[in-house]
Scaffold this active site. Structure first.
Site, PDB file in Angstrom:
ATOM      1  N   CYS A  18       2.536   7.676 -30.748  1.00  0.00           N
ATOM      2  CA  CYS A  18       1.934   6.409 -30.305  1.00  0.00           C
ATOM      3  C   CYS A  18       0.407   6.421 -30.370  1.00  0.00           C
ATOM      4  CB  CYS A  18       2.381   6.080 -28.887  1.00  0.00           C
ATOM      5  SG  CYS A  18       4.160   5.949 -28.739  1.00  0.00           S
TER       6      CYS A  18
ATOM      7  N   HIS B 137      -2.703   1.509 -25.041  1.00  0.00           N
ATOM      8  CA  HIS B 137      -1.355   1.588 -25.588  1.00  0.00           C
ATOM      9  C   HIS B 137      -0.417   0.874 -24.617  1.00  0.00           C
ATOM     10  CE1 HIS B 137       2.271   2.778 -27.388  1.00  0.00           C
ATOM     11  NE2 HIS B 137       2.598   3.703 -26.493  1.00  0.00           N
TER      12      HIS B 137
ATOM     13  N   ASN C 230       7.064  -1.466 -26.202  1.00  0.00           N
ATOM     14  CA  ASN C 230       6.260  -0.368 -26.766  1.00  0.00           C
ATOM     15  C   ASN C 230       6.566  -0.257 -28.264  1.00  0.00           C
ATOM     16  OD1 ASN C 230       5.265   2.105 -27.597  1.00  0.00           O
ATOM     17  ND2 ASN C 230       6.031   3.244 -25.840  1.00  0.00           N
TER      18      ASN C 230
HETATM   19  C1  LIG Z   1      11.115   5.098 -18.150  1.00  0.00           C
HETATM   20  C2  LIG Z   1      10.517   4.484 -16.907  1.00  0.00           C
HETATM   21  C3  LIG Z   1      10.380   2.978 -17.103  1.00  0.00           C
HETATM   22  C4  LIG Z   1      11.447   4.725 -15.750  1.00  0.00           C
HETATM   23  O1  LIG Z   1      10.924   4.134 -14.593  1.00  0.00           O
HETATM   24  P1  LIG Z   1      10.960   4.920 -13.192  1.00  0.00           P
HETATM   25  O2  LIG Z   1      10.444   4.017 -12.164  1.00  0.00           O
HETATM   26  O3  LIG Z   1      10.236   6.218 -13.427  1.00  0.00           O
HETATM   27  O4  LIG Z   1      12.485   5.122 -13.010  1.00  0.00           O
HETATM   28  P2  LIG Z   1      13.282   6.490 -12.813  1.00  0.00           P
HETATM   29  O5  LIG Z   1      13.275   7.273 -14.072  1.00  0.00           O
HETATM   30  O6  LIG Z   1      12.746   7.159 -11.581  1.00  0.00           O
HETATM   31  O7  LIG Z   1      14.729   5.951 -12.562  1.00  0.00           O
HETATM   32  C5  LIG Z   1      15.064   5.274 -11.382  1.00  0.00           C
HETATM   33  C6  LIG Z   1      16.518   4.850 -11.449  1.00  0.00           C
HETATM   34  O8  LIG Z   1      16.619   3.746 -12.377  1.00  0.00           O
HETATM   35  C7  LIG Z   1      17.666   4.001 -13.297  1.00  0.00           C
HETATM   36  N1  LIG Z   1      17.372   3.366 -14.568  1.00  0.00           N
HETATM   37  C8  LIG Z   1      16.745   3.884 -15.648  1.00  0.00           C
HETATM   38  N2  LIG Z   1      16.665   2.961 -16.621  1.00  0.00           N
HETATM   39  C9  LIG Z   1      17.247   1.835 -16.139  1.00  0.00           C
HETATM   40  C10 LIG Z   1      17.460   0.561 -16.656  1.00  0.00           C
HETATM   41  N3  LIG Z   1      17.081   0.229 -17.894  1.00  0.00           N
HETATM   42  N4  LIG Z   1      18.057  -0.348 -15.882  1.00  0.00           N
HETATM   43  C11 LIG Z   1      18.456  -0.061 -14.637  1.00  0.00           C
HETATM   44  N5  LIG Z   1      18.290   1.138 -14.087  1.00  0.00           N
HETATM   45  C12 LIG Z   1      17.684   2.087 -14.831  1.00  0.00           C
HETATM   46  C13 LIG Z   1      17.735   5.505 -13.410  1.00  0.00           C
HETATM   47  O9  LIG Z   1      18.996   5.904 -13.852  1.00  0.00           O
HETATM   48  C14 LIG Z   1      17.466   5.934 -11.975  1.00  0.00           C
HETATM   49  O10 LIG Z   1      18.661   5.816 -11.256  1.00  0.00           O
HETATM   50  P3  LIG Z   1      19.064   6.913 -10.151  1.00  0.00           P
HETATM   51  O11 LIG Z   1      17.977   6.832  -9.129  1.00  0.00           O
HETATM   52  O12 LIG Z   1      20.384   6.428  -9.684  1.00  0.00           O
HETATM   53  O13 LIG Z   1      19.095   8.213 -10.876  1.00  0.00           O
HETATM   54  C15 LIG Z   1       9.123   5.094 -16.591  1.00  0.00           C
HETATM   55  O14 LIG Z   1       9.271   6.433 -16.156  1.00  0.00           O
HETATM   56  C16 LIG Z   1       8.197   5.075 -17.769  1.00  0.00           C
HETATM   57  O15 LIG Z   1       7.825   4.039 -18.252  1.00  0.00           O
HETATM   58  N6  LIG Z   1       7.742   6.244 -18.232  1.00  0.00           N
HETATM   59  C17 LIG Z   1       6.841   6.364 -19.337  1.00  0.00           C
HETATM   60  C18 LIG Z   1       7.574   6.153 -20.630  1.00  0.00           C
HETATM   61  C19 LIG Z   1       6.658   5.978 -21.773  1.00  0.00           C
HETATM   62  O16 LIG Z   1       5.591   5.505 -21.638  1.00  0.00           O
HETATM   63  N7  LIG Z   1       7.126   6.386 -22.944  1.00  0.00           N
HETATM   64  C20 LIG Z   1       6.472   6.209 -24.160  1.00  0.00           C
HETATM   65  C21 LIG Z   1       5.220   6.967 -24.262  1.00  0.00           C
HETATM   66  S1  LIG Z   1       4.399   6.572 -25.721  1.00  0.00           S
END
Ligand SMILES: CC(C)(COP(=O)(O)OP(=O)(O)OC[C@H]1O[C@@H](n2cnc3c(N)ncnc32)[C@H](O)[C@@H]1OP(=O)(O)O)[C@@H](O)C(=O)NCCC(=O)NCCS
Length: 330
Positions: free
Chosen positions: A117, A257, A287
């Site tokens: 990215c 980004h 993204n």
């Molecule tokens: C992926 C991301 C959105 C997850 O958000 P978060 O607030 O950290 O959520 P968590 O990973 O703690 O998950 C919380 C819960 O939501 C659930 N969950 C994950 N994706 C879900 C979705 N699409 N819909 C509903 N629930 C979801 C998980 O399973 C978890 O459930 P659990 O508590 O029962 O295990 C976040 O971590 C993120 O954006 N990270 C950076 C990713 C990124 O930038 N990547 C590209 C880099 S270039």
């Protein structure tokens, strides 16, 4: 202009996103998720999806065409093409060579650059160096990705985040004191496993097993990437400002980004930049990997938001892990 007394800047921009829109409501029908969850955790409402029979070079060509047109240069003037992508049409020939042929850019050297990215910032820094050294004059940087092709549409942790698109910029000589004033790029290979497409390369060539085990899809440790992203966006932004003796009040626009609204908000808060200076398109496109920054840049330029002499800060991060920032006097 002699060989040292000039700047290197962006003289044209272009972008392309596919017509097909996939909304959060559409995703509710595919995986166990909700519009409410996706919006509140990411800020994304919809994303664009490339047709099955089209590839990354299709979008790259469209964005590049607009960038060349807006630069005012002729096609023969482009002497280098750098395509940044993690979803090339194929391993080789490079997508840059495919685009060269499609656009008839006969005088251009062409190669792909992979910095996930952060690709656009890496591409700008490579292009800057070639022009500064006097080796090349007009370099087309295209960032294009069709992440939908490597997304596991059964994995709700990742499939809600990504979209397809392409952005392009033409780099050339500009007046001294203008253009890219400072650049910071960096990497931490130790974090490589946090964001990866495990198979399809020489380590795990495509096989029935790699397909069965879904190893050709994006795998991500969301939480760890999140923390890394906030920290590195702040550090890298501060570094490029410090290099030229500027502070956050000197910045007219920040183009980050576009991975997650909460990442952008946390970083913006730490940087103490007003939210109306932050250019966003995450809600519409998700993204788009290295395309996110140049698409947002092109939209801000075409909307008339970014004006001559504005200080524009671009900052990105991604798989590798990689990061980068550049401060541009427009
Ligand atoms: C992926 C991301 C959105 C997850 O958000 P978060 O607030 O950290 O959520 P968590 O990973 O703690 O998950 C919380 C819960 O939501 C659930 N969950 C994950 N994706 C879900 C979705 N699409 N819909 C509903 N629930 C979801 C998980 O399973 C978890 O459930 P659990 O508590 O029962 O295990 C976040 O971590 C993120 O954006 N990270 C950076 C990713 C990124 O930038 N990547 C590209 C880099 S270039």
């Amino acid at each position: 202009m002699d060989n040292t007394n000039f700047g290197v800047g962006i003289i044209g921009t272009g972008s392309y996103v596919p017509d097909k829109i996939l909304t959060n409501k559409d995703l509710e029908k595919i995986v166990d998720t909700s519009d409410e969850w996706i919006t509140s955790r990411t800020g994304i409402k919809e994303r664009r999806i490339l047709d099955k029979d089209k590839s990354t070079s299709y979008m790259a060509e469209k964005a590049a065409k607009k960038a060349i047109e807006s630069s005012g240069l002729n096609r023969e003037d482009i002497d280098m093409i750098i395509v940044t992508t993690v979803t090339p049409d194929m391993a080789f020939p490079s997508t840059a060579c495919i685009v060269q042929e499609k656009l008839g850019l006969k005088n251009a050297a062409a190669f792909d650059l992979e910095a996930a990215c952060t690709g656009f910032i890496y591409g700008l820094s490579v292009g800057y160096s070639f022009i500064k050294s006097g080796l090349y004059e007009n370099i087309l940087i295209i960032s294009a990705d069709s992440l939908s092709k490597i997304t596991d549409w059964e994995d709700r942790n990742t499939c809600v985040l990504f979209g397809d698109g392409a952005g392009a910029a033409v780099l050339s000589k500009v007046k001294d004191g203008r253009g890219l004033l400072s650049i910071d790029i960096g990497a931490d290979g130790g974090g490589g496993e946090l964001l990866t497409q495990p198979a399809g390369g020489s380590l795990k060539p495509a096989s029935i097993d790699t397909v069965k085990n879904k190893l050709h899809y994006i795998k991500m440790e969301g939480n760890s990437v999140f923390k890394f992203a906030v920290k590195i966006m702040v550090d890298s932004s501060r570094k490029v400002m410090r290099k030229v003796g500027m502070n956050i009040d000197d910045i007219n626009y920040l183009i980050p980004h576009q991975a997650n609204m909460r990442i952008i908000e946390s970083a913006s808060k730490r940087l103490k930049i007003d939210s109306d200076k932050v250019c966003l398109n995450l809600d519409k496109y998700g993204n788009m990997s290295s395309s996110s920054i140049p698409v947002a840049l092109d939209e801000a330029v075409r909307d008339g938001k970014i004006k001559e002499n504005d200080n524009v800060l671009l900052v990105g991060f991604g798989g590798g892990l990689t990061w980068g920032a550049t401060l541009i006097k427009w």
